[in-house]
Design a protein around this motif. Sequence first.
Motif, PDB file in Angstrom:
ATOM      1  N   PHE A 250       0.837  -1.194   0.000  1.00 44.95           N
ATOM      2  CA  PHE A 250       0.000   0.000   0.000  1.00 44.95           C
ATOM      3  C   PHE A 250       0.879   1.254   0.000  1.00 44.95           C
ATOM      4  CE2 PHE A 250      -2.044   3.466   2.254  1.00 44.95           C
ATOM      5  CZ  PHE A 250      -3.316   3.520   1.716  1.00 44.95           C
ATOM      6  N   PHE A 251       1.913   1.256   0.828  1.00 40.91           N
ATOM      7  CA  PHE A 251       2.809   2.415   0.888  1.00 40.91           C
ATOM      8  C   PHE A 251       3.680   2.529  -0.355  1.00 40.91           C
ATOM      9  CE2 PHE A 251       1.908   1.996   5.483  1.00 40.91           C
ATOM     10  CZ  PHE A 251       1.521   3.313   5.735  1.00 40.91           C
ATOM     11  N   VAL A 252       4.105   1.392  -0.912  1.00 34.77           N
ATOM     12  CA  VAL A 252       4.830   1.424  -2.184  1.00 34.77           C
ATOM     13  C   VAL A 252       3.990   2.127  -3.246  1.00 34.77           C
ATOM     14  CG1 VAL A 252       5.788   0.030  -4.064  1.00 34.77           C
ATOM     15  CG2 VAL A 252       6.160  -0.666  -1.697  1.00 34.77           C
ATOM     16  N   ALA A 253       2.714   1.775  -3.283  1.00 32.09           N
ATOM     17  CA  ALA A 253       1.792   2.355  -4.267  1.00 32.09           C
ATOM     18  C   ALA A 253       1.592   3.847  -4.025  1.00 32.09           C
ATOM     19  CB  ALA A 253       0.455   1.631  -4.214  1.00 32.09           C
ATOM     20  N   ALA A 254       1.398   4.219  -2.769  1.00 30.52           N
ATOM     21  CA  ALA A 254       1.157   5.632  -2.442  1.00 30.52           C
ATOM     22  C   ALA A 254       2.355   6.483  -2.832  1.00 30.52           C
ATOM     23  CB  ALA A 254       0.855   5.777  -0.957  1.00 30.52           C
ATOM     24  N   PHE A 255       3.558   6.025  -2.500  1.00 29.79           N
ATOM     25  CA  PHE A 255       4.755   6.794  -2.840  1.00 29.79           C
ATOM     26  C   PHE A 255       5.011   6.784  -4.351  1.00 29.79           C
ATOM     27  CE2 PHE A 255       6.024   5.818   1.681  1.00 29.79           C
ATOM     28  CZ  PHE A 255       5.922   7.136   2.118  1.00 29.79           C
ATOM     29  N   GLY A 256       4.673   5.674  -5.004  1.00 28.84           N
ATOM     30  CA  GLY A 256       4.817   5.635  -6.461  1.00 28.84           C
ATOM     31  C   GLY A 256       3.929   6.655  -7.141  1.00 28.84           C
ATOM     32  N   SER A 257       2.703   6.774  -6.632  1.00 32.61           N
ATOM     33  CA  SER A 257       1.775   7.771  -7.165  1.00 32.61           C
ATOM     34  C   SER A 257       2.258   9.182  -6.847  1.00 32.61           C
ATOM     35  CB  SER A 257       0.385   7.541  -6.568  1.00 32.61           C
ATOM     36  OG  SER A 257      -0.561   8.397  -7.151  1.00 32.61           O
ATOM     37  N   GLY A 258       2.827   9.358  -5.644  1.00 32.63           N
ATOM     38  CA  GLY A 258       3.353  10.660  -5.249  1.00 32.63           C
ATOM     39  C   GLY A 258       4.581  11.063  -6.018  1.00 32.63           C
ATOM     40  N   LEU A 259       5.140  10.131  -6.750  1.00 34.54           N
ATOM     41  CA  LEU A 259       6.295  10.418  -7.604  1.00 34.54           C
ATOM     42  C   LEU A 259       5.869  10.657  -9.045  1.00 34.54           C
ATOM     43  CD1 LEU A 259       9.467  10.412  -7.657  1.00 34.54           C
ATOM     44  CD2 LEU A 259       9.309   7.980  -8.187  1.00 34.54           C
ATOM     45  N   PHE A 260       5.030   9.781  -9.557  1.00 39.46           N
ATOM     46  CA  PHE A 260       4.671   9.809 -10.980  1.00 39.46           C
ATOM     47  C   PHE A 260       3.810  11.011 -11.343  1.00 39.46           C
ATOM     48  CE2 PHE A 260       2.487   8.005 -14.799  1.00 39.46           C
ATOM     49  CZ  PHE A 260       3.621   7.662 -15.517  1.00 39.46           C
ATOM     50  N   LEU A 261       2.813  11.330 -10.514  1.00 34.09           N
ATOM     51  CA  LEU A 261       1.891  12.418 -10.850  1.00 34.09           C
ATOM     52  C   LEU A 261       2.501  13.809 -10.700  1.00 34.09           C
ATOM     53  CD1 LEU A 261      -1.489  11.058  -9.469  1.00 34.09           C
ATOM     54  CD2 LEU A 261      -0.790  11.257 -11.843  1.00 34.09           C
ATOM     55  N   PRO A 262       3.154  14.147  -9.572  1.00 36.55           N
ATOM     56  CA  PRO A 262       3.789  15.471  -9.487  1.00 36.55           C
ATOM     57  C   PRO A 262       4.847  15.694 -10.561  1.00 36.55           C
ATOM     58  CG  PRO A 262       3.537  14.547  -7.299  1.00 36.55           C
ATOM     59  CD  PRO A 262       3.168  13.456  -8.267  1.00 36.55           C
ATOM     60  N   ASN A 263       5.580  14.632 -10.920  1.00 34.28           N
ATOM     61  CA  ASN A 263       6.555  14.776 -12.003  1.00 34.28           C
ATOM     62  C   ASN A 263       5.875  15.116 -13.318  1.00 34.28           C
ATOM     63  OD1 ASN A 263       8.618  14.202 -10.245  1.00 34.28           O
ATOM     64  ND2 ASN A 263       9.416  12.470 -11.396  1.00 34.28           N
ATOM     65  N   PHE A 264       4.730  14.482 -13.559  1.00 34.28           N
ATOM     66  CA  PHE A 264       3.989  14.773 -14.784  1.00 34.28           C
ATOM     67  C   PHE A 264       3.493  16.215 -14.799  1.00 34.28           C
ATOM     68  CE2 PHE A 264      -0.179  15.050 -16.903  1.00 34.28           C
ATOM     69  CZ  PHE A 264       0.206  14.735 -18.194  1.00 34.28           C
ATOM     70  N   VAL A 265       2.946  16.668 -13.676  1.00 35.22           N
ATOM     71  CA  VAL A 265       2.461  18.043 -13.591  1.00 35.22           C
ATOM     72  C   VAL A 265       3.616  19.024 -13.766  1.00 35.22           C
ATOM     73  CG1 VAL A 265       1.416  19.746 -12.047  1.00 35.22           C
ATOM     74  CG2 VAL A 265       0.472  17.449 -12.181  1.00 35.22           C
ATOM     75  N   LEU A 266       4.760  18.722 -13.151  1.00 33.10           N
ATOM     76  CA  LEU A 266       5.944  19.592 -13.295  1.00 33.10           C
ATOM     77  C   LEU A 266       6.328  19.717 -14.768  1.00 33.10           C
ATOM     78  CD1 LEU A 266       9.102  19.389 -11.010  1.00 33.10           C
ATOM     79  CD2 LEU A 266       9.265  19.947 -13.422  1.00 33.10           C
ATOM     80  N   LEU A 267       6.360  18.585 -15.468  1.00 32.44           N
ATOM     81  CA  LEU A 267       6.721  18.613 -16.888  1.00 32.44           C
ATOM     82  C   LEU A 267       5.740  19.449 -17.693  1.00 32.44           C
ATOM     83  CD1 LEU A 267       8.525  17.550 -19.193  1.00 32.44           C
ATOM     84  CD2 LEU A 267       6.979  15.598 -19.375  1.00 32.44           C
ATOM     85  N   MET A 268       4.451  19.276 -17.441  1.00 33.15           N
ATOM     86  CA  MET A 268       3.439  20.028 -18.175  1.00 33.15           C
ATOM     87  C   MET A 268       3.530  21.532 -17.896  1.00 33.15           C
ATOM     88  SD  MET A 268       1.652  18.014 -20.153  1.00 33.15           S
ATOM     89  CE  MET A 268       3.299  17.363 -20.494  1.00 33.15           C
ATOM     90  N   GLU A 269       4.090  21.897 -16.757  1.00 29.93           N
ATOM     91  CA  GLU A 269       4.172  23.305 -16.382  1.00 29.93           C
ATOM     92  C   GLU A 269       5.401  24.016 -16.931  1.00 29.93           C
ATOM     93  OE1 GLU A 269       1.589  23.399 -12.226  1.00 29.93           O
ATOM     94  OE2 GLU A 269       3.776  23.218 -12.112  1.00 29.93           O
ATOM     95  N   VAL A 270       6.334  23.272 -17.524  1.00 32.21           N
ATOM     96  CA  VAL A 270       7.540  23.922 -18.050  1.00 32.21           C
ATOM     97  C   VAL A 270       7.643  23.826 -19.567  1.00 32.21           C
ATOM     98  CG1 VAL A 270       8.830  23.588 -15.912  1.00 32.21           C
ATOM     99  CG2 VAL A 270       8.980  21.849 -17.724  1.00 32.21           C
ATOM    100  N   VAL A 271       6.625  23.274 -20.217  1.00 29.05           N
ATOM    101  CA  VAL A 271       6.641  23.193 -21.680  1.00 29.05           C
ATOM    102  C   VAL A 271       5.497  24.028 -22.242  1.00 29.05           C
ATOM    103  CG1 VAL A 271       7.664  20.898 -21.664  1.00 29.05           C
ATOM    104  CG2 VAL A 271       5.190  21.119 -21.740  1.00 29.05           C
ATOM    105  N   GLY A 272       5.678  24.461 -23.480  1.00 26.71           N
ATOM    106  CA  GLY A 272       4.656  25.255 -24.149  1.00 26.71           C
ATOM    107  C   GLY A 272       3.562  24.386 -24.736  1.00 26.71           C
ATOM    108  N   PRO A 273       2.472  25.018 -25.216  1.00 25.60           N
ATOM    109  CA  PRO A 273       1.359  24.259 -25.801  1.00 25.60           C
ATOM    110  C   PRO A 273       1.782  23.347 -26.933  1.00 25.60           C
ATOM    111  CG  PRO A 273       0.738  26.548 -25.453  1.00 25.60           C
ATOM    112  CD  PRO A 273       2.210  26.468 -25.188  1.00 25.60           C
TER     113      PRO A 273
END
Length: 601
Positions: A250-273
């Motif tokens: 359960f904790f492996v999954a929670a931390f995996g999600s806490g890694l994958f999603l914020p990284n995706f949002v970070l990437l989307m916030e530094v690139v243009g349309p």
Amino acid sequence: MTVAPPEKGIGAGGEENVELMDKNLNGYATEKKMHEEKHLEELQGSSEVFEVIMRHVGSFGKWQWIMFFVTSFCGVFTAFHNLAAVFLAANPDHWCHVTELDGLQTDYDIRNVSIPWIKGKDGETKYSKCSYYDRDWPSLIASGVLYGSTPPDLPLNETTAACDKWTYDHSIYESTVVEEWDLVCDNKYLMSTVQSTFMAGVLTGAVVLSELSDKYGRRTISLVSAVGMLVSSVAVTFVSHYELFITLRFFVAAFGSGLFLPNFVLLMEVVGPEARTIMGMMYQAFFSVGFMLLPAIAYFVREWRQLELCISVPTVVLLLYYWLLPESPRWLMQQGRHEEALKILEKAAKVNGGKLPEKEELELLMSKMTVSLEPEEKIAQAEDTENKTSVFEKIVNFFKSIVTLLSTKNMRRRCLIIFFAWFVVSMVYYGLTFSGGNIDASVYLMVFMSGLVEIPSYLLVCWTLKKFGRRLNLCVLFIICGAACLLILAVPKEEVWLNLTLATIGKFFNSSAFGVAYIYSAELVPTGVRNISVGTSSMCARIGSALAPFIVDLLGDVHYAVPSTVFGLLSVAAGLLALLLPETGHSRLPETVEEVEAMPR
């Protein structure tokens, strides 16, 4: 006398012309500057201001590609753990272990006299997995009737008893958690619970850690999650109790999600349309690489503890994020931390061959950013003064933010449809991956093929997204996936390769839809609630994926095609609902709820 004045006059006139030219040039420069300032003054919201800065820095350059690889390679490790239950909790062939027959040597299969044959719901006759003949075995052994080269003619209508011990077939797996804790027969639901509790962890991480990354930053939560994922995943290897096993996963999954999603949002916030489409889609590619590597590793490592260790130890590479992963400059500016954001953007500009705006223009942009962010900064300051709020109040505040997502017409329509799309796409994604046993396909081949088709599906969608946009793509991809799943109902179970082909086609278009859903959900909502919206979308996805193993395991016992039929019907419904969403391709990311509500839908 007559020459001097004209010469003097020519000289004087030339100086006057130069002075006039300078005035004209200065006037043009002033007018141009005033025009630029007027243009900057017309900018609406911090999103437009940030886009202006990114045009100077470069919004699709070398730095963005570096960020792409840095943020997305974590997908390999999240894929390992997301799909590991296929092998860790595999259900090998099994039958009752009759203790009284231990040590008995025969030339025939002892199951012919100890285990009853039963007819399954699919009409196939096979050995019972959960009962055995309750005979007087000591007397039969003493009489010598059980010895010989052929099974004795014993009555088949004798009473049976429920198993309390099992014998497992080791032709495919050396050991699994199903064998270690006997997750079969009356405890079969615990086998499905292995993956469901994991997805509950993904759901928790998506909601809780996504919200925390809105408050404390994308980088901070990614670093914490990387450490947590490494420690908890290695610890799984050494557990001796089922309850501790699912808790740590359960904790492996929670931390995996806490890694994958914020990284995706970070990437989307530094690139243009212009870059969001290709990078948003290819962000999933590393997950696909992990998808394909997992069955290869599991093929050679067939003992579940060793397999868990093999996919956990390499996670140590994620600790490099401390040096490699910057904070999102867009988020920093939202928090009023302009100097930190500008340092990151200055490095980005240097790598891209661009440069930050001139000092005066930058000061004007910063002042515009400050004005546009003032309400948000006040909210942030208010949150800082409420650090002593109770856990209950924080939970209430979280649900209030969810209500905010659904409180207005356009936001409600967008969120509910995309939430349902995530629910369906994730359920089908994992359901098709786990369904190899229902169609009698090799689980190693099924998982490998499921991962293999993902990368070309993303490449295809990178082209179709530019050609046809988000909405039409999501609709068509869902409907084709649904059609492929529904066709399995018309194919006999014995046609393994045809069923495998249909499942692979469904997985191909489902993977494409998953990638589109990731991009779409980030583009449909404003910056202030983007991470919580993506997190809530992921929460809906995890509910779907948590249900997937129950649909595959329990409904698959009714008929091999029932799970695929459920997946097909839901996919078609999600595709039709996608037509109600707006097209967001080549649009700037909305900054506020008011901007969303000002749009047609």
